[in-house]
Design an enzyme around this catalytic site. Structure first.
Site, PDB file in Angstrom:
ATOM      1  N   GLY A   1      10.337 -20.147  -4.394  1.00 52.69           N
ATOM      2  CA  GLY A   1       8.883 -20.089  -4.392  1.00 52.69           C
ATOM      3  C   GLY A   1       8.325 -20.433  -3.033  1.00 52.69           C
ATOM      4  N   CYS A   2       7.111 -20.945  -3.017  1.00 52.05           N
ATOM      5  CA  CYS A   2       6.450 -21.291  -1.753  1.00 52.05           C
ATOM      6  C   CYS A   2       7.340 -22.220  -0.928  1.00 52.05           C
ATOM      7  CB  CYS A   2       5.107 -21.963  -2.040  1.00 52.05           C
ATOM      8  SG  CYS A   2       4.215 -22.467  -0.551  1.00 52.05           S
ATOM      9  N   PHE A   3       7.584 -21.840   0.310  1.00 48.03           N
ATOM     10  CA  PHE A   3       8.571 -22.585   1.098  1.00 48.03           C
ATOM     11  C   PHE A   3       8.089 -23.927   1.626  1.00 48.03           C
ATOM     12  CE2 PHE A   3       7.847 -19.272   4.812  1.00 48.03           C
ATOM     13  CZ  PHE A   3       6.530 -19.687   4.958  1.00 48.03           C
ATOM     14  N   TRP A   4       6.789 -24.196   1.574  1.00 39.65           N
ATOM     15  CA  TRP A   4       6.307 -25.496   2.071  1.00 39.65           C
ATOM     16  C   TRP A   4       6.891 -26.654   1.269  1.00 39.65           C
ATOM     17  CZ3 TRP A   4       0.588 -23.571   1.668  1.00 39.65           C
ATOM     18  CH2 TRP A   4       0.315 -22.692   2.727  1.00 39.65           C
TER      19      TRP A   4
ATOM     20  N   GLU B   1      10.479 -15.941   0.705  1.00 36.40           N
ATOM     21  CA  GLU B   1      10.233 -17.180   1.439  1.00 36.40           C
ATOM     22  C   GLU B   1      11.398 -18.121   1.142  1.00 36.40           C
ATOM     23  OE1 GLU B   1       6.492 -19.100   0.998  1.00 36.40           O
ATOM     24  OE2 GLU B   1       5.328 -17.257   1.237  1.00 36.40           O
TER      25      GLU B   1
END
Length: 203
Positions: free
Chosen positions: A43-46, A87
């Site tokens: 998912g979102c890489f942050w 991502e």
């Protein structure tokens, strides 16, 4: 790809800072002898990067793009779903302190590997669950841990695991603004997506 023409190719890498904001380690190799390189899409890489930089034995982390066909993609290009990239977070680790299978356990438990091309409200192939392996041993470990985790996920009422397990062809660094995005120096209260199942990996 995906029934649409991919965006134009970039010819040069995206520049990133020389040092990791949290770990004060190099952002780019060569890495210390004997260290491993793991690449995960969850998912979102942050939030994925933040998760791994806290693990003892992790030397360096970086966010970027993998699994697609467009060299040196931008964040905007990847978000269209037209590059084929996911991502991802790159995790450089000392296997004497944190073995690759320990990183896999963290990977399985901290996202939902049954959602296909999405994580929570983040929808698109760029958010797919993926393990991009760099050695044959990593490939075997990824498949073995998936097969061990799948029955526990099914028993808890979730679907089948859809995680892509594939060789890493290339890791492309994301723009510097995305590196260590959730660090105290950047956006400590920023967006985190952990659409996890809540199912523990069998010990």
């Amino acid at each position: 790809m995906f029934g649409r023409t991919p965006p134009p190719n970039r010819q040069t890498p995206v520049p990133v800072a020389g040092r990791h904001l949290v770990l004060d380690a190099p952002m780019v190799g060569p890495w210390p002898a004997g260290y491993g390189v793991a690449v995960f899409g969850m998912g979102c890489f942050w939030g994925a990067e933040e998760l791994f930089w806290q693990v003892p034995g992790v030397y360096s982390t970086a966010v970027g793009y993998a699994g697609g066909d467009v060299p040196h993609p931008t964040y905007e290009q990847t978000c269209t779903g037209r590059t084929g990239h996911a991502e991802v977070v790159q995790v450089v680790h000392d296997p004497a302190v944190v073995p690759y299978e320990d990183l896999l356990r963290l990977f399985w438990e901290n996202h939902d590997p049954t959602q296909g091309d999405r994580q929570g409200n983040d929808i698109g192939s760029q958010y797919r669950s993926a393990v991009f392996w760099t050695t044959d041993a990593q490939a075997a470990a990824a498949a073995r841990t998936r097969d061990r985790y799948a029955p526990a996920v099914r028993a808890a009422g979730w679907g089948e695991i859809t995680t892509e397990i594939a060789p890493l062809r290339e890791f492309y660094y994301a723009e510097d603004s995305h590196q260590q995005y959730l660090s105290a120096a950047k956006n400590p209260h920023g967006y985190r997506c952990h659409a996890a199942t809540g199912v523990a990996y069998p010990r």
